[in-house]
Structure formats: C-alpha cells, structure tokens
Design a protein around this motif. Sequence first.
Motif, PDB file in Angstrom:
ATOM      1  N   ILE A  87     -16.254   9.665  37.844  1.00 16.65           N
ATOM      2  CA  ILE A  87     -16.590  10.599  39.010  1.00 16.65           C
ATOM      3  C   ILE A  87     -16.640   9.930  40.163  1.00 16.65           C
ATOM      4  CG2 ILE A  87     -17.717  12.458  39.581  1.00 16.65           C
ATOM      5  CD1 ILE A  87     -18.593  12.903  36.584  1.00 16.65           C
ATOM      6  N   LEU A  88     -15.905  10.210  41.165  1.00 11.57           N
ATOM      7  CA  LEU A  88     -16.265   9.685  42.540  1.00 11.57           C
ATOM      8  C   LEU A  88     -16.501  10.676  43.640  1.00 11.57           C
ATOM      9  CD1 LEU A  88     -13.048   7.448  42.708  1.00 11.57           C
ATOM     10  CD2 LEU A  88     -15.300   6.652  42.251  1.00 11.57           C
ATOM     11  N   LYS A  89     -17.774  10.765  44.023  1.00 12.12           N
ATOM     12  CA  LYS A  89     -18.409  11.710  44.944  1.00 12.12           C
ATOM     13  C   LYS A  89     -17.734  11.280  46.097  1.00 12.12           C
ATOM     14  CE  LYS A  89     -22.459  12.411  42.427  1.00 12.12           C
ATOM     15  NZ  LYS A  89     -24.043  12.686  42.252  1.00 12.12           N
ATOM     16  N   LEU A  90     -17.307  12.495  47.016  1.00 13.23           N
ATOM     17  CA  LEU A  90     -16.693  12.419  48.290  1.00 13.23           C
ATOM     18  C   LEU A  90     -17.401  12.870  49.308  1.00 13.23           C
ATOM     19  CD1 LEU A  90     -13.026  13.630  47.329  1.00 13.23           C
ATOM     20  CD2 LEU A  90     -13.955  11.513  47.608  1.00 13.23           C
ATOM     21  N   GLY A  91     -18.803  13.267  48.945  1.00 14.62           N
ATOM     22  CA  GLY A  91     -19.502  13.857  50.172  1.00 14.62           C
ATOM     23  C   GLY A  91     -19.281  15.522  50.173  1.00 14.62           C
ATOM     24  N   MET A 109     -18.040  17.698  47.067  1.00 14.98           N
ATOM     25  CA  MET A 109     -16.641  17.379  46.593  1.00 14.98           C
ATOM     26  C   MET A 109     -16.643  16.075  45.594  1.00 14.98           C
ATOM     27  SD  MET A 109     -14.559  19.771  47.980  1.00 14.98           S
ATOM     28  CE  MET A 109     -13.117  19.008  47.795  1.00 14.98           C
ATOM     29  N   ALA A 110     -15.857  16.035  44.825  1.00 15.36           N
ATOM     30  CA  ALA A 110     -15.846  14.814  43.844  1.00 15.36           C
ATOM     31  C   ALA A 110     -14.296  14.902  43.285  1.00 15.36           C
ATOM     32  CB  ALA A 110     -16.553  14.712  42.629  1.00 15.36           C
ATOM     33  N   ILE A 111     -13.920  13.382  42.712  1.00 20.39           N
ATOM     34  CA  ILE A 111     -12.644  13.289  42.172  1.00 20.39           C
ATOM     35  C   ILE A 111     -12.893  13.052  40.847  1.00 20.39           C
ATOM     36  CG2 ILE A 111     -10.737  11.764  41.804  1.00 20.39           C
ATOM     37  CD1 ILE A 111     -10.725  11.295  44.863  1.00 20.39           C
ATOM     38  N   LEU A 112     -12.332  13.513  39.650  1.00 22.77           N
ATOM     39  CA  LEU A 112     -12.627  13.088  38.387  1.00 22.77           C
ATOM     40  C   LEU A 112     -11.366  12.443  37.795  1.00 22.77           C
ATOM     41  CD1 LEU A 112     -14.285  13.648  35.708  1.00 22.77           C
ATOM     42  CD2 LEU A 112     -13.054  15.658  35.485  1.00 22.77           C
ATOM     43  N   GLU A 113     -11.282  11.461  37.293  1.00 19.62           N
ATOM     44  CA  GLU A 113     -10.220  10.699  36.877  1.00 19.62           C
ATOM     45  C   GLU A 113     -10.200  10.218  35.598  1.00 19.62           C
ATOM     46  OE1 GLU A 113     -10.705   6.514  39.219  1.00 19.62           O
ATOM     47  OE2 GLU A 113      -9.223   7.833  40.010  1.00 19.62           O
ATOM     48  N   LEU A 114      -9.102  10.080  34.609  1.00 19.49           N
ATOM     49  CA  LEU A 114      -9.286   9.530  33.532  1.00 19.49           C
ATOM     50  C   LEU A 114      -9.258   8.156  33.266  1.00 19.49           C
ATOM     51  CD1 LEU A 114      -6.973  11.602  31.266  1.00 19.49           C
ATOM     52  CD2 LEU A 114      -9.567  11.858  31.279  1.00 19.49           C
ATOM     53  N   VAL A 115     -10.131   7.308  32.827  1.00 21.30           N
ATOM     54  CA  VAL A 115     -10.281   5.676  32.817  1.00 21.30           C
ATOM     55  C   VAL A 115      -9.501   5.325  31.724  1.00 21.30           C
ATOM     56  CG1 VAL A 115     -11.943   3.975  32.534  1.00 21.30           C
ATOM     57  CG2 VAL A 115     -12.754   6.027  33.672  1.00 21.30           C
ATOM     58  N   GLU A 116      -8.664   4.456  32.070  1.00 17.41           N
ATOM     59  CA  GLU A 116      -7.877   3.696  30.934  1.00 17.41           C
ATOM     60  C   GLU A 116      -7.377   2.364  31.266  1.00 17.41           C
ATOM     61  OE1 GLU A 116      -4.139   5.223  29.714  1.00 17.41           O
ATOM     62  OE2 GLU A 116      -4.104   6.549  31.584  1.00 17.41           O
ATOM     63  N   ARG A 117      -7.189   1.292  30.426  1.00 13.84           N
ATOM     64  CA  ARG A 117      -6.736   0.248  30.938  1.00 13.84           C
ATOM     65  C   ARG A 117      -5.400   0.142  30.385  1.00 13.84           C
ATOM     66  NH1 ARG A 117     -10.966  -4.621  30.192  1.00 13.84           N
ATOM     67  NH2 ARG A 117      -9.549  -5.532  31.340  1.00 13.84           N
ATOM     68  N   THR A 118      -4.548  -0.320  31.135  1.00  5.06           N
ATOM     69  CA  THR A 118      -3.340  -0.639  30.768  1.00  5.06           C
ATOM     70  C   THR A 118      -2.955  -2.237  30.305  1.00  5.06           C
ATOM     71  OG1 THR A 118      -2.415  -1.559  33.038  1.00  5.06           O
ATOM     72  CG2 THR A 118      -2.184   0.831  32.355  1.00  5.06           C
ATOM     73  N   GLU A 119      -1.868  -2.360  29.225  1.00  2.00           N
ATOM     74  CA  GLU A 119      -1.675  -3.734  28.914  1.00  2.00           C
ATOM     75  C   GLU A 119      -1.726  -4.823  30.084  1.00  2.00           C
ATOM     76  OE1 GLU A 119      -1.842  -4.914  25.782  1.00  2.00           O
ATOM     77  OE2 GLU A 119      -2.188  -2.788  25.343  1.00  2.00           O
ATOM     78  N   ARG A 120      -0.979  -4.482  31.221  1.00  2.69           N
ATOM     79  CA  ARG A 120      -0.994  -5.303  32.384  1.00  2.69           C
ATOM     80  C   ARG A 120      -2.405  -5.851  32.780  1.00  2.69           C
ATOM     81  NH1 ARG A 120       2.708  -3.482  36.761  1.00  2.69           N
ATOM     82  NH2 ARG A 120       4.528  -3.576  35.149  1.00  2.69           N
ATOM     83  N   GLU A 121      -3.105  -4.824  32.908  1.00  3.85           N
ATOM     84  CA  GLU A 121      -4.579  -5.110  33.192  1.00  3.85           C
ATOM     85  C   GLU A 121      -5.342  -6.129  32.163  1.00  3.85           C
ATOM     86  OE1 GLU A 121      -5.602  -1.165  36.129  1.00  3.85           O
ATOM     87  OE2 GLU A 121      -6.154  -1.207  33.929  1.00  3.85           O
ATOM     88  N   ARG A 122      -5.079  -5.888  30.941  1.00  3.85           N
ATOM     89  CA  ARG A 122      -5.639  -6.628  29.931  1.00  3.85           C
ATOM     90  C   ARG A 122      -5.287  -8.387  30.035  1.00  3.85           C
ATOM     91  NH1 ARG A 122      -4.770  -2.203  25.300  1.00  3.85           N
ATOM     92  NH2 ARG A 122      -6.342  -0.717  25.929  1.00  3.85           N
TER      93      ARG A 122
END
Length: 78
Positions: A45-49, A58-71
């Motif tokens: 959750i990223l709060k925007l103010g 306001m806030a942005i809600l995003e799914l957290v996942e790591r891809t193979e490239r990031e690993r």
Amino acid sequence: TRAREDSVHNRRIAGRTIRDERVLAKLFKDIAPRFTQRPGGYTRILKLGQRYGDSSEMAILELVERTERERKRAKKEA
C-alpha cells in the motif's frame, strides 16, 4: 490466502466479497497460483496523500511478487 487452495468452500467465502464471477475465477486460476509459496504479505500500500477537492485519502494497492529475473539479480549481487 483463501484463493491459494481452490475449493468450493474457499470460493464461496471469497464470493461474499467479490461478486463478479469473472474476477473470482481469475483470482483462483491466475493470480493465486503465483503466491502459493509466499507465506504472507501479498500486497503493498502506497499512500498518496489527500485528494484535491474533498480531501479524501488516496492510496495505490498493488500485488507484491518477485519475478525470476529479480531473483537472479539478487543472487548475483550477493
């Protein structure tokens, strides 16, 4: 967490909140399998103010996942 195990009971519990059948199917078939090995912490959750006009938070809600490239990058840096 309920969508990680695809059962009738879990679909009905999730269906109480998610009324759209297409969204519910996508959650159980596409999104949840990506998080089967993750013990928790699925969202960020990223709060925007405050919004201009009515001062609503306001806030942005995003799914957290790591891809193979990031690993692979993390292993190389370590």
